[in-house]
Scaffold this motif. Sequence first.
Motif, short mmCIF file in Angstrom:
data_model
loop_
_atom_site.label_atom_id
_atom_site.label_comp_id
_atom_site.label_asym_id
_atom_site.label_seq_id
_atom_site.Cartn_x
_atom_site.Cartn_y
_atom_site.Cartn_z
N SER A 84 0.90 -1.12 -0.12
CA SER A 84 0.03 -0.25 -0.02
C SER A 84 0.82 1.09 0.23
O SER A 84 0.72 2.02 -0.83
CB SER A 84 -0.80 -0.06 1.30
OG SER A 84 -1.71 1.18 1.46
N ASP A 85 1.74 1.48 0.72
CA ASP A 85 2.79 2.56 0.94
C ASP A 85 4.02 1.99 1.33
O ASP A 85 4.27 0.95 2.01
CB ASP A 85 2.34 3.51 1.92
CG ASP A 85 1.11 4.28 1.62
OD1 ASP A 85 1.01 4.89 0.62
OD2 ASP A 85 -0.08 4.11 2.28
N SER A 106 0.36 10.91 10.31
CA SER A 106 -0.54 11.08 11.29
C SER A 106 -0.12 10.48 12.77
O SER A 106 0.67 9.67 12.80
CB SER A 106 -1.86 10.09 10.70
OG SER A 106 -1.37 9.03 10.40
N THR A 128 -5.07 2.22 11.90
CA THR A 128 -6.08 2.46 10.86
C THR A 128 -5.89 3.78 10.15
O THR A 128 -5.66 4.90 10.87
CB THR A 128 -7.59 2.54 11.67
OG1 THR A 128 -7.58 1.33 12.43
CG2 THR A 128 -8.51 2.88 10.84
N ALA A 129 -5.92 3.68 8.86
CA ALA A 129 -5.42 4.86 8.14
C ALA A 129 -6.68 5.88 8.06
O ALA A 129 -7.76 5.46 8.87
CB ALA A 129 -5.29 4.41 6.44
N THR A 130 -6.45 7.08 7.64
CA THR A 130 -7.59 8.16 7.63
C THR A 130 -8.88 7.53 6.92
O THR A 130 -9.82 8.18 7.12
CB THR A 130 -7.02 9.67 7.24
OG1 THR A 130 -6.43 9.17 5.94
CG2 THR A 130 -5.86 9.94 8.30
N SER A 131 -8.48 6.96 5.89
CA SER A 131 -9.60 6.41 5.22
C SER A 131 -10.30 5.29 5.91
O SER A 131 -11.35 4.95 5.27
CB SER A 131 -9.03 5.72 3.68
OG SER A 131 -8.15 4.69 4.10
N GLY A 132 -10.00 4.73 7.13
CA GLY A 132 -10.62 3.66 7.91
C GLY A 132 -10.10 2.52 7.31
O GLY A 132 -10.77 1.38 7.92
N ILE A 133 -9.41 2.20 6.49
CA ILE A 133 -8.61 1.03 6.17
C ILE A 133 -7.66 0.62 6.99
O ILE A 133 -6.94 1.21 7.44
CB ILE A 133 -8.06 1.03 4.70
CG1 ILE A 133 -9.25 1.40 3.62
CG2 ILE A 133 -7.40 -0.32 4.27
CD1 ILE A 133 -8.75 1.35 2.12
N ARG A 134 -7.70 -0.67 7.51
CA ARG A 134 -6.75 -1.23 8.48
C ARG A 134 -5.53 -1.59 7.60
O ARG A 134 -5.49 -2.25 6.66
CB ARG A 134 -7.23 -2.49 8.91
CG ARG A 134 -6.45 -3.51 9.78
CD ARG A 134 -5.96 -2.49 11.21
NE ARG A 134 -6.97 -2.69 12.02
CZ ARG A 134 -6.89 -2.00 13.27
NH1 ARG A 134 -5.82 -1.68 13.87
NH2 ARG A 134 -7.86 -1.95 14.13
N LYS A 135 -4.33 -1.08 8.10
CA LYS A 135 -3.03 -1.28 7.34
C LYS A 135 -2.11 -2.12 8.34
O LYS A 135 -1.96 -1.99 9.57
CB LYS A 135 -2.19 0.12 7.38
CG LYS A 135 -3.24 0.91 6.44
CD LYS A 135 -3.20 0.83 5.04
CE LYS A 135 -3.95 1.72 4.21
NZ LYS A 135 -3.70 1.64 2.59
N ASP A 160 -2.57 -3.34 3.01
CA ASP A 160 -4.13 -3.32 3.39
C ASP A 160 -4.28 -4.70 3.98
O ASP A 160 -3.77 -5.62 3.24
CB ASP A 160 -4.92 -3.18 2.16
CG ASP A 160 -5.12 -1.77 1.55
OD1 ASP A 160 -5.46 -1.58 0.38
OD2 ASP A 160 -4.43 -0.93 2.29
#
Length: 482
Positions: A84-85, A106, A128-135, A160
């Motif tokens: 993802s990143d 963040s 949990t990313a700002t998009s709400g997706i668990r990383k 992800d």
Amino acid sequence: MALVLLMTVSIFFYALYIRQQIYYEGTRAMLETYEQVNKTFTMFAQRNWNVLTDWGGYLRKRAAPETATQWRDFEEEKKTWNYSDFYMANENGDYWTVDGREGLGSENIQAVFTALQAAGEPIVSSYTATSGIRKVVFAVPVEPITMSGVTYTSLAVSYDNDTIEEMIGGRAYGGRSDCYIIYPNGDIMLSEEPKSEIMAWMENLFDYLETNTEVNETCLREMQEQTLQGGSGSVPYRFKGRNYYLVYQPVGFQDLTIVGIVERNVVDAGMRKVQCVTIFLLAFLALAMVAALVRSIKMDLRFVLAEQEEAFHRESTERQKMEDLANTDGLTGLSNERFFNATLQKKEKAGEPFALFYLDLDSFKPVNDTYGHDVGDQLLKAVARRLRSCVRSTDYAFRIGGDEFALIVNGALSEEFCAKRTERIKNVLTQPFVINGQELHIGTSCGSALYPADSTEVKDIRILADQRMYEDKAHKPGRQGR
């Protein structure tokens, strides 16, 4: 009446005993299943850490302007890695990603880098990313790297949660299972497999079980204590009117614990069928004996004994079938890792010499990505058939997991034999495969070790063969797609 009472009580206690044995066997099989998922996750974490460490050394050797250029080039790896990143960060919370984002992260991602600095060694964490997706994040400390006037001391790659689930989930018990990796306090770091009846995501497993299920309080408290001490065990509970088995065992690093949850009927349906047949036969025999006494009919005791022997033989046969299934890889028909481990232990105990080959398919993942998992599965089956041709009927072929295989060739063999056999394996697997009209090309990386010539410890033989496999892969031009 006394005979009826005696037989009824005997059957009752027999049923209780069998029920306990079924629970024991079922949870033991689950622990072995999730131990394999655990090993897959551990290998995945170690590979991420190794690659991050290699890239850290590579970047540090570049001159400052070239470092930034090489850093951005890492974005091309996303196609292969599915991450993802990709981050460079320091203890102040400054970060720089390969897609050009930089500055202060963040609060959630900063907590990961803070934990890394505190540990001083590679870690795996989640946020949990700002998009709400668990990383899920794999991070390692590295020697300082300076870009644009900022010094960074760590590298990290995030995925992800769904991507991790797809890559290493394993889909134990046909996807009818829940699998989590949790911290000692019950907080969930990662969910590895599809969900059955439990909600798609929860924050704390202990709280969820206590609030939403009918759980054995003693077993739950014992689990909470054992996860703090790195122990393993099982917990039975009911959820939405169904009975479930839960097993847990330590991951092996960061005090993490892997938890597997499967509905009881999925785990032990076959064993319970045997139990019902056995109890029915016992009850039938009891009624037959009572009828014989009432009617004063002479019973043929040999017939009764024959019936009992037949019932127990069926039970034994059913157990053997279940054992065979437990030792076989469901996709390829080769022996699985459970039988692999048992075979090595047996040979070490007997002192029998053998050669161990570890194999990892090259360019397999691009086939999956291009043609889909159905073609990938057919390719794995074809690979298994070819591997069988590389060994005798008295030798062994295993699928360890994913696109990894192993061969055990019996006998006191030489390094020259291993080299020739490795060349044969590679020649066999580099021949084109035709799947659904598509001509596919793959290769393999292979490493071998001899027992007891290389070591008298089987665990060292496994490590040596694995290392030689990765050395073989490392000497190939370019990175091989998995």
